[in-house]
Motif scaffolding. Structure first.
Motif, mmCIF file in Angstrom:
data_model
loop_
_atom_site.group_PDB
_atom_site.id
_atom_site.type_symbol
_atom_site.label_atom_id
_atom_site.label_comp_id
_atom_site.label_asym_id
_atom_site.label_seq_id
_atom_site.Cartn_x
_atom_site.Cartn_y
_atom_site.Cartn_z
ATOM 1 N N LEU A 19 0.841 -1.334 -0.192
ATOM 2 C CA LEU A 19 0.200 0.149 -0.489
ATOM 3 C C LEU A 19 0.863 0.950 -0.053
ATOM 4 C CD1 LEU A 19 -2.540 -1.189 2.539
ATOM 5 C CD2 LEU A 19 -3.190 -0.335 -0.102
ATOM 6 N N ASP A 20 2.037 0.906 -0.066
ATOM 7 C CA ASP A 20 2.886 2.472 0.036
ATOM 8 C C ASP A 20 3.466 2.812 -0.741
ATOM 9 O OD1 ASP A 20 5.427 3.616 1.766
ATOM 10 O OD2 ASP A 20 6.975 3.122 0.031
ATOM 11 N N ALA A 21 2.871 3.435 -1.986
ATOM 12 C CA ALA A 21 2.890 3.601 -3.026
ATOM 13 C C ALA A 21 1.176 4.496 -3.529
ATOM 14 C CB ALA A 21 2.733 2.981 -4.532
ATOM 15 N N PHE A 22 0.431 4.016 -2.671
ATOM 16 C CA PHE A 22 -0.740 4.877 -2.338
ATOM 17 C C PHE A 22 -1.054 5.564 -1.464
ATOM 18 C CE2 PHE A 22 -0.954 0.138 -4.565
ATOM 19 C CZ PHE A 22 -1.737 1.234 -5.602
ATOM 20 N N ARG A 23 0.007 6.255 -0.857
ATOM 21 C CA ARG A 23 0.029 7.024 0.380
ATOM 22 C C ARG A 23 0.082 8.372 0.109
ATOM 23 N NH1 ARG A 23 4.768 7.588 4.205
ATOM 24 N NH2 ARG A 23 5.937 7.213 1.946
ATOM 25 N N ILE B 52 -8.346 1.033 3.787
ATOM 26 C CA ILE B 52 -7.660 0.918 2.583
ATOM 27 C C ILE B 52 -8.707 2.010 1.202
ATOM 28 C CG2 ILE B 52 -7.295 -0.744 0.683
ATOM 29 C CD1 ILE B 52 -6.875 -2.980 2.957
ATOM 30 N N SER B 53 -9.880 1.554 0.555
ATOM 31 C CA SER B 53 -10.126 2.709 -0.317
ATOM 32 C C SER B 53 -10.682 4.105 0.136
ATOM 33 C CB SER B 53 -11.791 1.947 -1.127
ATOM 34 O OG SER B 53 -12.299 2.125 0.352
ATOM 35 N N LYS B 54 -9.993 4.143 1.735
ATOM 36 C CA LYS B 54 -11.332 5.930 1.849
ATOM 37 C C LYS B 54 -9.813 6.720 2.053
ATOM 38 C CE LYS B 54 -13.758 8.369 5.244
ATOM 39 N NZ LYS B 54 -13.646 8.433 6.521
ATOM 40 N N ASP B 55 -8.749 6.076 2.913
ATOM 41 C CA ASP B 55 -7.751 7.117 3.298
ATOM 42 C C ASP B 55 -6.681 6.827 1.919
ATOM 43 O OD1 ASP B 55 -9.208 7.203 5.732
ATOM 44 O OD2 ASP B 55 -8.224 5.725 6.477
ATOM 45 N N LEU B 56 -6.759 5.980 1.249
ATOM 46 C CA LEU B 56 -5.448 5.982 0.463
ATOM 47 C C LEU B 56 -6.012 5.965 -1.480
ATOM 48 C CD1 LEU B 56 -3.724 2.503 1.608
ATOM 49 C CD2 LEU B 56 -3.254 4.724 1.837
ATOM 50 N N SER B 57 -4.913 6.464 -1.895
ATOM 51 C CA SER B 57 -5.442 6.463 -3.246
ATOM 52 C C SER B 57 -4.984 5.790 -4.577
ATOM 53 C CB SER B 57 -4.132 8.030 -4.164
ATOM 54 O OG SER B 57 -4.890 9.255 -3.016
ATOM 55 N N ILE B 58 -6.779 4.438 -4.217
ATOM 56 C CA ILE B 58 -6.326 3.732 -4.797
ATOM 57 C C ILE B 58 -7.606 3.300 -5.644
ATOM 58 C CG2 ILE B 58 -6.567 2.117 -2.331
ATOM 59 C CD1 ILE B 58 -4.913 -0.276 -3.399
ATOM 60 N N ASP B 59 -7.621 2.674 -5.996
ATOM 61 C CA ASP B 59 -8.835 2.112 -7.453
ATOM 62 C C ASP B 59 -8.965 0.851 -6.834
ATOM 63 O OD1 ASP B 59 -7.399 1.203 -9.059
ATOM 64 O OD2 ASP B 59 -7.177 2.576 -9.772
ATOM 65 N N SER B 60 -10.508 0.531 -7.133
ATOM 66 C CA SER B 60 -10.690 -1.204 -6.728
ATOM 67 C C SER B 60 -9.883 -2.493 -7.713
ATOM 68 C CB SER B 60 -12.254 -0.858 -7.036
ATOM 69 O OG SER B 60 -12.566 -1.129 -8.933
ATOM 70 N N LEU B 61 -9.760 -1.331 -8.759
ATOM 71 C CA LEU B 61 -8.309 -2.363 -9.981
ATOM 72 C C LEU B 61 -7.349 -3.176 -8.806
ATOM 73 C CD1 LEU B 61 -8.234 -4.537 -12.322
ATOM 74 C CD2 LEU B 61 -7.563 -1.797 -12.941
ATOM 75 N N ALA B 62 -6.512 -1.649 -8.397
ATOM 76 C CA ALA B 62 -5.568 -1.322 -7.693
ATOM 77 C C ALA B 62 -6.050 -2.448 -6.314
ATOM 78 C CB ALA B 62 -4.312 -0.120 -7.378
ATOM 79 N N MET C 56 -7.519 -5.100 -6.295
ATOM 80 C CA MET C 56 -7.775 -6.926 -7.004
ATOM 81 C C MET C 56 -6.140 -7.186 -6.903
ATOM 82 S SD MET C 56 -11.029 -7.189 -6.017
ATOM 83 C CE MET C 56 -10.929 -9.281 -5.890
ATOM 84 N N ASP C 57 -5.518 -6.244 -8.206
ATOM 85 C CA ASP C 57 -4.699 -6.906 -7.870
ATOM 86 C C ASP C 57 -3.535 -7.195 -6.646
ATOM 87 O OD1 ASP C 57 -4.772 -6.827 -10.881
ATOM 88 O OD2 ASP C 57 -3.864 -4.503 -11.018
ATOM 89 N N MET C 58 -3.597 -6.085 -5.678
ATOM 90 C CA MET C 58 -2.932 -6.655 -3.902
ATOM 91 C C MET C 58 -3.573 -7.340 -3.922
ATOM 92 S SD MET C 58 -3.153 -3.819 -0.828
ATOM 93 C CE MET C 58 -4.595 -4.093 -0.933
ATOM 94 N N ILE C 59 -5.320 -7.510 -3.753
ATOM 95 C CA ILE C 59 -5.051 -8.749 -3.172
ATOM 96 C C ILE C 59 -5.107 -9.882 -4.024
ATOM 97 C CG2 ILE C 59 -7.199 -10.660 -3.107
ATOM 98 C CD1 ILE C 59 -7.488 -7.911 -1.082
ATOM 99 N N MET C 60 -4.997 -10.370 -5.182
ATOM 100 C CA MET C 60 -4.818 -11.364 -5.241
ATOM 101 C C MET C 60 -2.771 -11.475 -5.353
ATOM 102 S SD MET C 60 -5.880 -11.321 -9.293
ATOM 103 C CE MET C 60 -4.793 -10.684 -9.984
#
Length: 103
Positions: free
Chosen positions: A35-39, A52-62, A64-68
């Motif tokens: 998650l560091d890249a999404f701070r 994760i989705s509120k406090d960071l600049s991360i979209d749903s695709l990212a 899912m990639d992270m989860i995988m």
């Protein structure tokens, strides 16, 4: 950072694979690294309570990639309905630990 180790034990003709379960610190460290890249800025600290989705600049695709990547890293499979219920870093950590303990 420590990694999970595989140990193969020969027992007669059939190998038996034994895996050490990851620690909470190992899982949390890996998630924070992912998650560091999404701070939003360098001063932002990722904690267990980070949403994760509120406090960071991360979209749903990212996400899912992270989860995988986390599934591969910790040899678990997180069901899609469970992914939808995960909001914080702590919840993701708990989910991975719970699934790793079942294998």
């Amino acid at each position: 950072m420590s990694t999970a180790h595989n140990l193969i034990v020969e027992n007669d003709d059939a190998p038996l694979s034994l895996r050490r379960h990851p620690t909470r610190g190992e899982v949390m460290s890996e998630i924070c690294m992912q998650l560091d890249a999404f701070r939003s800025d360098d001063a932002q600290v990722i904690r267990g309570a980070t949403v994760i989705s509120k406090d960071l600049s991360i979209d749903s695709l990212a996400v899912m990639d992270m989860i995988m990547e986390l599934e591969d890293r910790f040899d678990v499979s997180i069901p899609m309905n469970t992914v939808a219920e995960i909001h914080t870093v702590d919840e993701l950590t708990d989910t991975i630990l719970k699934l790793a303990a079942r294998r």
